[in-house]
Motif scaffolding. Structure first.
Motif, PDB file in Angstrom:
ATOM      1  N   SER A  45      -5.125  -6.611  -1.229  1.00  0.00           N
ATOM      2  CA  SER A  45      -4.655  -8.281  -0.436  1.00  0.00           C
ATOM      3  C   SER A  45      -4.714  -7.847   0.949  1.00  0.00           C
ATOM      4  CB  SER A  45      -3.500  -8.950  -1.493  1.00  0.00           C
ATOM      5  OG  SER A  45      -3.220  -8.329  -1.084  1.00  0.00           O
ATOM      6  N   TRP A  46      -4.383  -7.469   1.591  1.00  0.00           N
ATOM      7  CA  TRP A  46      -3.678  -6.753   2.627  1.00  0.00           C
ATOM      8  C   TRP A  46      -5.210  -6.976   3.963  1.00  0.00           C
ATOM      9  CZ3 TRP A  46       0.900  -2.402   2.018  1.00  0.00           C
ATOM     10  CH2 TRP A  46       1.640  -3.192   1.146  1.00  0.00           C
ATOM     11  N   LEU A  47      -5.875  -5.947   3.468  1.00  0.00           N
ATOM     12  CA  LEU A  47      -6.739  -5.567   3.754  1.00  0.00           C
ATOM     13  C   LEU A  47      -7.866  -7.001   4.005  1.00  0.00           C
ATOM     14  CD1 LEU A  47      -7.745  -2.057   2.345  1.00  0.00           C
ATOM     15  CD2 LEU A  47      -7.699  -2.698   4.868  1.00  0.00           C
ATOM     16  N   GLU A  48      -8.159  -8.199   3.159  1.00  0.00           N
ATOM     17  CA  GLU A  48      -8.659  -8.864   3.062  1.00  0.00           C
ATOM     18  C   GLU A  48      -7.990 -10.162   4.337  1.00  0.00           C
ATOM     19  OE1 GLU A  48      -8.544 -10.709  -0.255  1.00  0.00           O
ATOM     20  OE2 GLU A  48     -10.288  -8.946  -1.681  1.00  0.00           O
ATOM     21  N   MET A  49      -7.090  -9.356   4.565  1.00  0.00           N
ATOM     22  CA  MET A  49      -5.956 -10.805   5.908  1.00  0.00           C
ATOM     23  C   MET A  49      -6.147  -9.912   7.382  1.00  0.00           C
ATOM     24  SD  MET A  49      -2.903 -10.778   3.899  1.00  0.00           S
ATOM     25  CE  MET A  49      -2.149 -11.217   2.461  1.00  0.00           C
ATOM     26  N   SER A  50      -6.311 -10.933   8.320  1.00  0.00           N
ATOM     27  CA  SER A  50      -5.694 -10.558   9.581  1.00  0.00           C
ATOM     28  C   SER A  50      -4.666  -9.893   9.029  1.00  0.00           C
ATOM     29  CB  SER A  50      -5.650 -11.995  10.628  1.00  0.00           C
ATOM     30  OG  SER A  50      -4.853 -12.083  10.205  1.00  0.00           O
ATOM     31  N   ASP A  51      -4.692  -9.317  10.992  1.00  0.00           N
ATOM     32  CA  ASP A  51      -3.434  -7.965  10.712  1.00  0.00           C
ATOM     33  C   ASP A  51      -2.253  -8.954  11.085  1.00  0.00           C
ATOM     34  OD1 ASP A  51      -5.350  -5.470  10.978  1.00  0.00           O
ATOM     35  OD2 ASP A  51      -4.702  -5.311  12.692  1.00  0.00           O
ATOM     36  N   GLN A  52      -2.250  -9.619  11.436  1.00  0.00           N
ATOM     37  CA  GLN A  52      -0.690 -10.619  11.810  1.00  0.00           C
ATOM     38  C   GLN A  52      -0.276 -11.190  10.406  1.00  0.00           C
ATOM     39  OE1 GLN A  52       1.434 -10.520  13.812  1.00  0.00           O
ATOM     40  NE2 GLN A  52      -0.576  -8.677  15.182  1.00  0.00           N
ATOM     41  N   GLU A  53      -1.380 -11.543   9.787  1.00  0.00           N
ATOM     42  CA  GLU A  53      -1.172 -11.851   7.701  1.00  0.00           C
ATOM     43  C   GLU A  53      -0.430 -10.803   7.637  1.00  0.00           C
ATOM     44  OE1 GLU A  53      -4.012 -15.799   7.495  1.00  0.00           O
ATOM     45  OE2 GLU A  53      -4.520 -13.639   6.829  1.00  0.00           O
TER      46      GLU A  53
ATOM     47  N   PHE B 135       0.077   4.826 -13.905  1.00  0.00           N
ATOM     48  CA  PHE B 135      -1.666   3.787 -14.068  1.00  0.00           C
ATOM     49  C   PHE B 135      -1.571   2.800 -13.171  1.00  0.00           C
ATOM     50  CE2 PHE B 135      -5.874   2.606 -15.356  1.00  0.00           C
ATOM     51  CZ  PHE B 135      -6.684   2.423 -14.214  1.00  0.00           C
ATOM     52  N   VAL B 136      -0.939   2.358 -14.474  1.00  0.00           N
ATOM     53  CA  VAL B 136      -1.394   0.227 -13.936  1.00  0.00           C
ATOM     54  C   VAL B 136       0.190   0.024 -12.929  1.00  0.00           C
ATOM     55  CG1 VAL B 136       0.139  -1.752 -14.870  1.00  0.00           C
ATOM     56  CG2 VAL B 136      -0.989  -0.538 -16.557  1.00  0.00           C
ATOM     57  N   LYS B 137       1.046   0.741 -12.522  1.00  0.00           N
ATOM     58  CA  LYS B 137       1.680   0.265 -11.277  1.00  0.00           C
ATOM     59  C   LYS B 137       0.534   0.743 -10.254  1.00  0.00           C
ATOM     60  CE  LYS B 137       6.176   2.067 -12.683  1.00  0.00           C
ATOM     61  NZ  LYS B 137       7.906   3.033 -13.247  1.00  0.00           N
ATOM     62  N   GLY B 138      -0.152   1.829 -10.202  1.00  0.00           N
ATOM     63  CA  GLY B 138      -0.836   2.393  -9.248  1.00  0.00           C
ATOM     64  C   GLY B 138      -2.164   0.991  -9.178  1.00  0.00           C
ATOM     65  N   MET B 139      -1.955   1.086 -10.029  1.00  0.00           N
ATOM     66  CA  MET B 139      -3.637  -0.518  -9.948  1.00  0.00           C
ATOM     67  C   MET B 139      -2.836  -1.540  -9.216  1.00  0.00           C
ATOM     68  SD  MET B 139      -6.401   0.967 -11.205  1.00  0.00           S
ATOM     69  CE  MET B 139      -7.406  -0.588 -10.877  1.00  0.00           C
ATOM     70  N   ASN B 140      -2.120  -1.996  -9.260  1.00  0.00           N
ATOM     71  CA  ASN B 140      -1.323  -3.116  -8.933  1.00  0.00           C
ATOM     72  C   ASN B 140      -0.790  -2.727  -7.518  1.00  0.00           C
ATOM     73  OD1 ASN B 140       0.177  -5.712  -9.404  1.00  0.00           O
ATOM     74  ND2 ASN B 140       2.546  -4.886  -9.186  1.00  0.00           N
ATOM     75  N   ASP B 141      -0.731  -1.815  -7.166  1.00  0.00           N
ATOM     76  CA  ASP B 141      -0.596  -1.344  -5.751  1.00  0.00           C
ATOM     77  C   ASP B 141      -1.391  -1.145  -5.075  1.00  0.00           C
ATOM     78  OD1 ASP B 141       2.443  -1.045  -6.056  1.00  0.00           O
ATOM     79  OD2 ASP B 141       2.375   1.032  -6.556  1.00  0.00           O
ATOM     80  N   MET B 142      -3.048  -1.128  -5.507  1.00  0.00           N
ATOM     81  CA  MET B 142      -4.085  -1.412  -5.351  1.00  0.00           C
ATOM     82  C   MET B 142      -4.487  -2.079  -4.645  1.00  0.00           C
ATOM     83  SD  MET B 142      -4.733   1.881  -4.316  1.00  0.00           S
ATOM     84  CE  MET B 142      -7.082   1.213  -3.333  1.00  0.00           C
ATOM     85  N   VAL B 143      -4.065  -3.410  -5.393  1.00  0.00           N
ATOM     86  CA  VAL B 143      -4.456  -4.785  -5.608  1.00  0.00           C
ATOM     87  C   VAL B 143      -3.950  -5.446  -4.726  1.00  0.00           C
ATOM     88  CG1 VAL B 143      -3.628  -7.273  -6.708  1.00  0.00           C
ATOM     89  CG2 VAL B 143      -4.801  -5.085  -8.092  1.00  0.00           C
ATOM     90  N   ILE B 144      -2.624  -4.583  -4.047  1.00  0.00           N
ATOM     91  CA  ILE B 144      -1.455  -5.463  -3.069  1.00  0.00           C
ATOM     92  C   ILE B 144      -2.265  -4.948  -1.851  1.00  0.00           C
ATOM     93  CG2 ILE B 144       0.728  -4.923  -1.861  1.00  0.00           C
ATOM     94  CD1 ILE B 144       2.280  -5.184  -4.613  1.00  0.00           C
ATOM     95  N   ILE B 145      -2.942  -3.631  -1.747  1.00  0.00           N
ATOM     96  CA  ILE B 145      -2.978  -3.357  -0.402  1.00  0.00           C
ATOM     97  C   ILE B 145      -4.391  -3.296  -0.147  1.00  0.00           C
ATOM     98  CG2 ILE B 145      -3.930  -0.813   0.457  1.00  0.00           C
ATOM     99  CD1 ILE B 145      -1.772   0.443  -0.763  1.00  0.00           C
TER     100      ILE B 145
ATOM    101  N   VAL C  99     -10.857   1.349   8.206  1.00  0.00           N
ATOM    102  CA  VAL C  99     -10.290   0.614   6.998  1.00  0.00           C
ATOM    103  C   VAL C  99      -8.713   1.791   7.157  1.00  0.00           C
ATOM    104  CG1 VAL C  99      -9.778   0.862   4.595  1.00  0.00           C
ATOM    105  CG2 VAL C  99     -11.940  -0.461   6.011  1.00  0.00           C
ATOM    106  N   ARG C 100      -9.417   2.983   7.332  1.00  0.00           N
ATOM    107  CA  ARG C 100      -8.166   3.878   7.496  1.00  0.00           C
ATOM    108  C   ARG C 100      -7.519   3.843   8.535  1.00  0.00           C
ATOM    109  NH1 ARG C 100     -11.132   8.480   7.068  1.00  0.00           N
ATOM    110  NH2 ARG C 100     -11.789   8.908   9.217  1.00  0.00           N
ATOM    111  N   LEU C 101      -7.859   3.536  10.247  1.00  0.00           N
ATOM    112  CA  LEU C 101      -6.997   2.745  10.873  1.00  0.00           C
ATOM    113  C   LEU C 101      -5.973   2.159  10.398  1.00  0.00           C
ATOM    114  CD1 LEU C 101      -5.933   3.339  14.045  1.00  0.00           C
ATOM    115  CD2 LEU C 101      -8.091   1.831  14.185  1.00  0.00           C
ATOM    116  N   ARG C 102      -6.456   0.931   9.279  1.00  0.00           N
ATOM    117  CA  ARG C 102      -5.582  -0.313   9.526  1.00  0.00           C
ATOM    118  C   ARG C 102      -4.450  -0.376   8.415  1.00  0.00           C
ATOM    119  NH1 ARG C 102      -8.036  -5.664   7.213  1.00  0.00           N
ATOM    120  NH2 ARG C 102      -6.480  -6.422   8.469  1.00  0.00           N
ATOM    121  N   LEU C 103      -5.009   0.479   7.618  1.00  0.00           N
ATOM    122  CA  LEU C 103      -4.572   1.141   6.064  1.00  0.00           C
ATOM    123  C   LEU C 103      -2.611   1.651   7.146  1.00  0.00           C
ATOM    124  CD1 LEU C 103      -6.660   2.201   3.604  1.00  0.00           C
ATOM    125  CD2 LEU C 103      -4.699   0.176   3.547  1.00  0.00           C
ATOM    126  N   ILE C 104      -3.081   2.743   8.534  1.00  0.00           N
ATOM    127  CA  ILE C 104      -2.572   3.624   8.796  1.00  0.00           C
ATOM    128  C   ILE C 104      -1.239   2.469  10.081  1.00  0.00           C
ATOM    129  CG2 ILE C 104      -2.067   5.527  10.649  1.00  0.00           C
ATOM    130  CD1 ILE C 104      -4.552   6.758   9.612  1.00  0.00           C
TER     131      ILE C 104
END
Length: 131
Positions: free
Chosen positions: A60-68, A48-58, A104-109
Motif C-alpha cells: 500500500s505504501w508503494l502505491e502512494m506518493s512518497d509524501q503520502e 506467515f500470516v503476520k508477514g502477509m499482513n506486513d506485505m499488504v502494508i508495504i 522499487v528497491r530504492l523506494r523501499l530503502i
C-alpha cells in the motif's frame, strides 16, 4: 474467529497425517511430541500470516506518493506495538533485499530510513535492528 478455524483445521489435518495424539491410551511422550509439533506449526502459520499482513502494508505504501507513504509510515510507527514494528521492520528489509527492480528497491530503502527515523522519535533513541 479465523484463528480458531485455522487451529481446528490444523488439528484435523495433523490427525489425518498421523501427527496428532489420540486419547486411546497413547504414550505420554508421543502425545507431547505431537503437541510440540502442533504448537510449532501454529507459530509458523501465525508468522506467515503476520508477514502477509506486513506485505499488504508495504505494498500500500508503494502505491502512494512518497509524501503520502512517509505520513502513513509515521502513523503506523506511532500506533503499532513494539512486536509489530519489529516484524514489519524484518519484512521491509527482506522485501527490499528481494526486489529486482532498482527503483522499487530504492523506494523501499527510503521507506526503511523514514521508518527508523520515526521509531527513533517515538522511543527517543535509535532501536537496533531486530534479528
Amino acid at each position: 474467529m479465523e484463528t480458531m478455524n485455522l487451529q481446528v483445521w490444523a488439528a484435523a489435518r495433523a490427525r489425518q497425517l498421523g501427527l496428532a495424539g489420540r486419547d486411546d491410551g497413547e504414550e505420554e511422550g508421543q502425545r507431547s511430541n505431537s503437541m510440540g509439533f502442533f504448537t510449532e506449526l501454529m507459530v509458523g502459520v501465525g508468522e506467515f500470516v503476520k508477514g502477509m499482513n506486513d506485505m499488504v502494508i508495504i505494498n500500500s505504501w508503494l502505491e502512494m506518493s512518497d509524501q503520502e507513504a512517509f505520513g502513513s509510515i509515521a502513523v503506523h510507527v506511532r500506533d503499532s506495538s513494539v512486536e509489530a514494528l519489529d516484524q514489519l521492520e524484518r519484512t521491509l528489509l527482506a522485501d527490499a533485499a528481494a526486489r529486482f527492480d532498482s527503483s522499487v528497491r530504492l523506494r523501499l530503502i527510503k521507506f526503511f530510513a523514514v521508518f527508523k527515523i520515526c521509531q527513533s522519535s517515538r522511543f527517543e533513541e535509535f532501536r537496533a535492528f531486530p534479528l
